[in-house]
Design a protein around this motif. Structure first.
Motif, short mmCIF file in Angstrom:
data_model
loop_
_atom_site.label_atom_id
_atom_site.label_comp_id
_atom_site.label_asym_id
_atom_site.label_seq_id
_atom_site.Cartn_x
_atom_site.Cartn_y
_atom_site.Cartn_z
N VAL A 299 -1.56 1.64 5.66
CA VAL A 299 -0.58 2.51 6.31
C VAL A 299 -0.03 1.75 7.51
O VAL A 299 -0.52 0.67 7.88
N LEU A 300 1.01 2.31 8.12
CA LEU A 300 1.59 1.71 9.32
C LEU A 300 1.24 2.56 10.54
O LEU A 300 1.46 3.77 10.55
N ILE A 301 0.68 1.90 11.55
CA ILE A 301 0.40 2.51 12.85
C ILE A 301 0.81 1.49 13.91
O ILE A 301 0.47 0.30 13.80
N ASN A 302 1.56 1.94 14.90
CA ASN A 302 2.09 1.02 15.91
C ASN A 302 2.90 -0.12 15.28
O ASN A 302 2.91 -1.24 15.76
N GLY A 303 3.57 0.18 14.16
CA GLY A 303 4.39 -0.82 13.50
C GLY A 303 3.61 -1.94 12.85
O GLY A 303 4.17 -2.98 12.52
N GLN A 304 2.32 -1.72 12.60
CA GLN A 304 1.47 -2.73 11.99
C GLN A 304 0.69 -2.11 10.83
O GLN A 304 0.40 -0.92 10.83
N ARG A 305 0.31 -2.95 9.88
CA ARG A 305 -0.44 -2.47 8.73
C ARG A 305 -1.91 -2.27 9.10
O ARG A 305 -2.53 -3.15 9.69
N ALA A 306 -2.41 -1.11 8.71
CA ALA A 306 -3.82 -0.79 8.91
C ALA A 306 -4.42 -0.51 7.54
O ALA A 306 -3.95 0.38 6.82
N PRO A 307 -5.45 -1.27 7.12
CA PRO A 307 -6.00 -1.10 5.77
C PRO A 307 -6.84 0.16 5.63
O PRO A 307 -7.54 0.58 6.55
N VAL A 308 -6.75 0.76 4.46
CA VAL A 308 -7.62 1.88 4.11
C VAL A 308 -9.03 1.33 3.87
O VAL A 308 -9.21 0.34 3.16
N VAL A 309 -10.02 1.97 4.49
CA VAL A 309 -11.42 1.55 4.31
C VAL A 309 -12.24 2.74 3.84
O VAL A 309 -12.11 3.84 4.35
N GLY A 310 -13.06 2.51 2.85
CA GLY A 310 -13.89 3.58 2.31
C GLY A 310 -13.13 4.41 1.29
O GLY A 310 -11.98 4.15 0.95
N ARG A 311 -13.82 5.42 0.80
CA ARG A 311 -13.30 6.28 -0.26
C ARG A 311 -12.25 7.25 0.28
O ARG A 311 -12.49 7.94 1.28
N VAL A 312 -11.09 7.29 -0.34
CA VAL A 312 -10.12 8.34 -0.05
C VAL A 312 -10.69 9.64 -0.60
O VAL A 312 -11.06 9.73 -1.77
N SER A 313 -10.78 10.66 0.25
CA SER A 313 -11.31 11.93 -0.21
C SER A 313 -10.20 12.96 -0.32
O SER A 313 -9.01 12.63 -0.24
N MET A 314 -10.55 14.21 -0.54
CA MET A 314 -9.54 15.21 -0.82
C MET A 314 -8.55 15.39 0.32
O MET A 314 -7.33 15.50 0.11
N ASN A 315 -9.07 15.40 1.56
CA ASN A 315 -8.22 15.69 2.71
C ASN A 315 -8.32 14.69 3.85
O ASN A 315 -7.67 14.87 4.87
#
Length: 374
Positions: A299-315
């Motif tokens: 995702v983008l935060i502060n105009g920079q890419r931040a990687p998803v870490v761990g399991r994406v859950s329902m919410n």
């Protein structure tokens, strides 16, 4: 109160993309595809905008979508592309929708209902010129046309086919489909006295298949800002480029520090290798941000890419914001779209999900609060 997860749809981008398709069509009429709720962009808003720009007709999958457009004031022909059943024929005639016939089985009943209501219904025949999914085979084409001609209250308004591989440039499949379509529809000169509308080109056909324009074209994904062959298509395209229409944002729910060796989320799918700063996002697979993005998305935060870490859950989803500067609860997070000089496209997300941009757009647009902006 609004959800923290918001999808915005750009009117100006829709207009820009329509005009590019119109220029490529070279005088052929434009039938925008607005099925699947406008590929997740909002069927009614998109149809109204395309109607203002001169769209000649619209394409939906089911009759209920066409009824919705009629109730919203759309007056152009509306083609029901996925076929129909006997149980939906009456509603289709009452709403003045145009059925696309995949065979001749309902012609007599359609004519009877149309006569009962004092109507004469125009139909389009779908020719299976190589798609292999639906439609009348070339050797059955003349019989289907004659069945329509014999029906008292039905007339042939058009013939269509579909490319299965138009997202592949210089595809021999597309060349063969084009040859089959031309050869089969040449029979119309002997079968019917009047000219009917011929249409074959989807977005891929419009952009990549020479000679596929005919009387009308049916752009879909291109109207929403993406090339049929994904990122490769954008990289190879000449200006003006299509503009992505959808932006999907959320907000940072919490910022937290965790130590090295910390397991994160369900199944501890990720374990930190250093002291880590995490942002917790209120988004998950309920919102179309699928589990397949676990340890893969960004995702983008502060105009920079931040990687998803761990399991994406329902919410909830975790992203690693170590070294990204000051981040606070409430800060904007861009899951799809531009922030500063960085951008995440539906093609990026599709690569991570191992799918295509179409699916990404439908998921995000149909599962989140959506607003039209200038």
């Amino acid at each position: 109160m609004k959800s923290l997860n918001q999808v915005t749809i750009s009117r100006s981008a829709l207009e820009h993309n329509y005009l590019i398709c119109q220029q490529l069509a070279g005088g052929a009429a434009i039938l925008p595809l607005v099925k699947a709720d406008g590929y997740g962009h909002g069927q009614l808003d998109c149809a109204r905008i395309f109607a203002e720009l001169g769209a000649a007709a619209f394409g939906v999958a089911e009759a209920v979508e066409g009824e919705r457009l009629r109730k919203a004031g759309i007056t152009q022909p509306i083609l029901v592309l996925a076929g129909t059943l006997a149980s939906t024929l009456l509603s289709l005639v009452e709403a003045d929708l145009t059925p696309v016939l995949v065979d001749a089985s309902f012609v007599s009943e359609l004519s009877r209902l149309a006569g009962k209501l004092g109507r004469n219904v125009g139909v389009h025949i779908k020719l299976d010129a190589g798609m292999g999914r639906q439609g009348v085979l070339p050797e059955e084409f003349a019989t289907a046309v004659q069945a329509v001609q014999r029906a008292e209250h039905v007339h042939l308004a058009g013939v269509m086919a579909h490319f299965p591989m138009a997202d592949e440039r210089q595809s021999e499949s597309s060349a063969e489909v084009l040859r089959t379509f031309i050869a089969t529809t040449e029979q119309l000169r002997q079968l019917i006295p009047e000219k009917c509308c011929l249409h074959l080109a989807n977005s891929g056909g419009l952009f990549y298949v020479a000679g596929a324009l005919f009387d009308m074209v049916r752009p879909g994904i291109a109207l929403y800002g993406y090339y049929p062959d994904g990122a490769a298509g954008r990289a190879a395209a000449e200006p003006p480029l299509l503009q992505p229409v959808m932006r999907f944002t959320s907000r940072v729910l919490q910022v937290r520090q965790v130590p090295e060796g910390k397991g994160l989320g369900y199944s501890h799918l990720y374990t930190t290798s250093r002291p880590t700063t995490l942002a917790v996002l209120p988004v998950g697979y309920e919102d179309g941000y699928l589990r397949s993005l676990s340890n893969r998305g960004a995702v983008l935060i502060n105009g920079q890419r931040a990687p998803v870490v761990g399991r994406v859950s329902m919410n909830l989803t975790l992203v690693d914001i170590t070294g990204l500067g000051t981040v606070q609860a409430g800060d904007e997070v861009v899951l799809l779209g531009r922030q500063g000089q960085e951008e995440i496209t539906a093609d990026d997300i599709a690569t991570w999900m191992e799918t295509i941009s179409y699916e990404v757009l439908c998921l995000f647009g149909n599962l989140n609060e959506r607003h039209l902006v200038a």
